[in-house]
Design an enzyme around this catalytic site. Structure first.
Site, PDB file in Angstrom:
ATOM      1  N   SER A 436     -68.861  34.744  13.921  1.00 38.13           N
ATOM      2  CA  SER A 436     -68.103  35.970  13.649  1.00 38.13           C
ATOM      3  C   SER A 436     -67.138  36.310  14.778  1.00 38.13           C
ATOM      4  CB  SER A 436     -69.071  37.137  13.414  1.00 38.13           C
ATOM      5  OG  SER A 436     -69.778  36.964  12.203  1.00 38.13           O
ATOM      6  N   SER A 560     -69.345  28.975   5.879  1.00 38.85           N
ATOM      7  CA  SER A 560     -69.244  29.980   6.947  1.00 38.85           C
ATOM      8  C   SER A 560     -68.778  31.319   6.386  1.00 38.85           C
ATOM      9  CB  SER A 560     -68.289  29.501   8.046  1.00 38.85           C
ATOM     10  OG  SER A 560     -67.062  29.078   7.513  1.00 38.85           O
ATOM     11  N   ASN A 563     -71.889  32.917   4.651  1.00 36.04           N
ATOM     12  CA  ASN A 563     -73.182  33.050   5.324  1.00 36.04           C
ATOM     13  C   ASN A 563     -73.138  33.421   6.804  1.00 36.04           C
ATOM     14  OD1 ASN A 563     -74.843  32.143   3.018  1.00 36.04           O
ATOM     15  ND2 ASN A 563     -73.770  30.224   3.313  1.00 36.04           N
ATOM     16  N   TYR A 564     -72.027  33.169   7.477  1.00 37.86           N
ATOM     17  CA  TYR A 564     -72.018  33.362   8.924  1.00 37.86           C
ATOM     18  C   TYR A 564     -70.955  34.339   9.432  1.00 37.86           C
ATOM     19  CZ  TYR A 564     -75.247  29.452   9.176  1.00 37.86           C
ATOM     20  OH  TYR A 564     -76.343  28.651   9.020  1.00 37.86           O
ATOM     21  N   LEU A 565     -69.994  34.669   8.593  1.00 40.04           N
ATOM     22  CA  LEU A 565     -68.905  35.540   9.034  1.00 40.04           C
ATOM     23  C   LEU A 565     -69.108  36.963   8.517  1.00 40.04           C
ATOM     24  CD1 LEU A 565     -65.880  33.142   8.427  1.00 40.04           C
ATOM     25  CD2 LEU A 565     -67.104  33.567  10.552  1.00 40.04           C
TER      26      LEU A 565
END
Length: 606
Positions: A436, A560, A563-565
């Site tokens: 992020s 991403s 799930n990750y940002l």
């Protein structure tokens, strides 16, 4: 004076605003007052509802249970399985499993020895005793007619008239309306995956040791139902019983079963757009945001631990350095042979790294080469701190290639240490935080306020790509890549030709204006100018698309992004730079991140 009941007023107001029927409040529901009075988007009103305490997720849950895969339809009489060149009639169960292999005949999987061996072993388990005596060699089995039958059936379905496709869609919609929604605390919530997976052959990722094994049909007797005591318990199909009915309101799953290949539990869950899912997402990113307040302290600590007296502490410090700097997954312990030989940071072996005191003008370089999650190869040469390099040399002493690099470390012990540093901190939180923060920094560096929307989207994708590279979200180029690039190039060439013609036409119009100098000629010049500018913009968009496609061919941006940002970074960027949110998130993603879209303004900082 006659007064309408409050619930009726709200139904009328919301109906005027064109809300779907199922979203309108029912008599037994709480009134969503802020949806009308504060102009907050309707769905956000639900997000702000009061949460329960003591781990309770809901008070009332009712649903229809899972939708089971349809029963097997036998092959037509004229479609045969051949063994050793002769047609052979198979029992129904044996024939069904044969069709699984036949459908995949043109797939790369069926050329792999492990797949063939596992399939044949499980297939013979299904056969009758007579069939086992005859069918002893997979190489003598001919599934050609089966493959041809299903291929033609699939092509015929694609070629159906529009009207028939519409009827099939209506049937599917009817099933979705019945099984794809539940009632949770008075609200109708969408269910994410309400269908059980049909039987078939397990594929796995990469060179999975269990590929080709038979995924058995899920039956009601395998399924645990979860609902509230006051709800109407879903009826199993006629003649069947559920494995169990639970009323556990501390979990959010609606049904579960254990699949037979790896023994993992599968769940029917709420759709990502649901309030509970959104709340879980929000909490995940808030934990990652909290990390930024202590990350400097944690980094200072693990760097100090590079020189610790205990080897275990040193190993943990180096592992945390890699988890932080390279966004490596921690890696989970697993039974040997149960899954593909994939590793994470804590399960790295000696054979997975090489040390170079000097390489390509850089000092203290570590080369990583291993299979990560989903059997995606992680290959990277990265310069590290001198202390890290010296420690790695010590960790490698007197070890064989197959020995553990961090032999005094486990994922559990690393995560326990992280919990002591910050409540809720795990290796995955580090990954989310670094992903992020990288996106936010890249967007600030790459975005030009004066660019048009297409150029800004390219900048966004480049920022996302930096995160995907950090997280090793690679993919093989799509099979359609070359063809789609050719199609795109043809559009670019055609647009160039149109632009060239428009420029020529504009020159002619300008020459005519010189001669006549009248209103009609001036209007014609303006019209030609607008056409030229429009074609220029269209050409630029096509070129940007081609650049984007080329740069993304081996990078998976979706993992991403989903799930990750932290989606609030993206929403804030869209609002700040005037990029329509639908250009970044599709409809499903907008539903998933509704909470972020509703609560975020352009000044949000991760």
């Amino acid at each position: 004076m006659f007064k309408l009941p409050a619930i009726r007023i709200y139904r009328i107001v919301l109906a005027k605003l064109n809300f779907p029927e199922w979203l309108l409040p029912r008599a037994h529901e709480r009134l969503w007052v802020c949806a009308v009075h504060t102009r907050v988007p309707f769905r956000f009103a639900r997000w702000e509802e009061e949460n329960y305490e003591d781990g309770v997720k809901w008070k009332f849950l009712e649903h229809k249970g899972p939708y089971f895969a349809p029963p097997y339809e036998p092959l037509p009489e004229d479609v045969n399985f051949y063994y050793d060149g002769k047609p052979m009639k198979l029992s129904l169960a044996t024939e069904e499993v044969a069709t699984f292999y036949g459908k995949m005949l043109d797939h790369e999987y069926t050329t792999k020895k492990v797949f063939q061996m596992n399939f044949f072993h499980d297939w013979t388990e299904i056969m009758t005793e007579e069939e086992k005596k005859v069918i002893t060699d997979l190489d003598k089995c001919d599934f050609t007619q089966i493959h041809k039958y299903y291929f033609e059936k699939n092509e015929a379905r694609k070629a159906l008239p529009k009207e028939e496709k519409q009827l099939l869609k209506l049937e599917a919609d009817k099933i979705t309306q019945e099984y794809g929604y539940c009632t949770l605390d008075g609200h109708r919530e969408k269910i994410g995956n309400f269908k059980t997976e049909p039987p078939g052959l397990f594929r796995g990722r990469g060179d999975h040791p269990k590929m080709g094994m038979l995924k058995k049909r899920i039956m009601p007797k395998d399924v645990i139902i979860n609902c509230s005591k006051e709800s109407k318990i879903p009826e199993p199909p006629e003649g069947h019983k559920w494995k169990e009915v639970r009323c556990d309101n501390t979990v959010t799953w609606l049904a579960s079963w254990t699949e037979n290949i790896q023994g993992s539990i599968k769940y029917i869950m709420l759709n990502p757009s649901s309030k509970l899912k959104g709340e879980k997402d929000w909490q995940k990113y808030e934990v990652a945001r909290r990390l930024k307040d202590v990350v400097d302290k944690i980094r200072k600590q693990y760097r100090a631990d590079f020189k610790a007296r205990e080897m275990k502490t040193r190993q943990r410090a180096v592992a945390l350095y890699f988890i932080d700097k390279l966004a490596l997954r921690a890696g989970n312990e697993k039974e040997e042979g149960e899954t593909a030989d994939t590793v994470g940071c804590c399960s790295l072996r000696v054979e997975h790294i090489k040390l170079y005191p000097k390489l390509a003008g850089q000092e203290y370089v570590v080369e990583f080469d291993f299979l990560g999650k989903d059997s995606i190869r992680y290959y990277n040469k990265v310069p590290v701190l001198k202390e890290v390099f010296k420690n790695l040399n010590r960790f490698l002493e007197n070890k064989e290639p197959g020995d553990d690099l961090f032999d005094r470390l486990s994922t559990t012990s690393v995560n326990k240490h992280l919990q002591d540093l910050m409540d809720g901190l795990t290796a995955k939180v580090f990954r989310t935080y670094n992903a992020s923060i990288t996106l936010q920094e890249q967007l600030k560096a790459l975005t030009n306020e004066d660019d048009n929307v297409a150029a800004k989207i390219l900048s966004y994708n480049r920022a996302n790509r930096a995160v995907a590279l950090l997280c090793n979200h690679q993919r093989a180029p799509p099979k359609t890549y070359e063809k789609s690039m050719q199609t795109l190039q043809a559009k670019i060439d055609a647009k160039k030709e149109q632009l060239s013609e428009a420029k020529t036409e504009l020159k002619k119009a300008k020459a005519e204006l010189k001669e006549k100098d009248d209103e009609k000629s001036r209007k014609e010049v303006e019209r030609k100018k607008k056409l030229r500018e429009r074609l220029k913009e269209q050409l630029m968009k096509l070129k940007l698309q081609a650049t984007d496609k080329e740069e993304n061919k081996q990078i998976a941006l979706g993992t991403s992004k989903l799930n990750y940002l932290d989606p609030r970074i993206t929403v804030a960027w869209c609002k700040k730079f005037g990029v329509p949110i639908e250009k970044i998130y599709n409809k499903t993603q907008r539903d998933k991140f509704a909470w972020a879209i509703d609560m975020t303004d352009e000044n949000f900082e991760f």
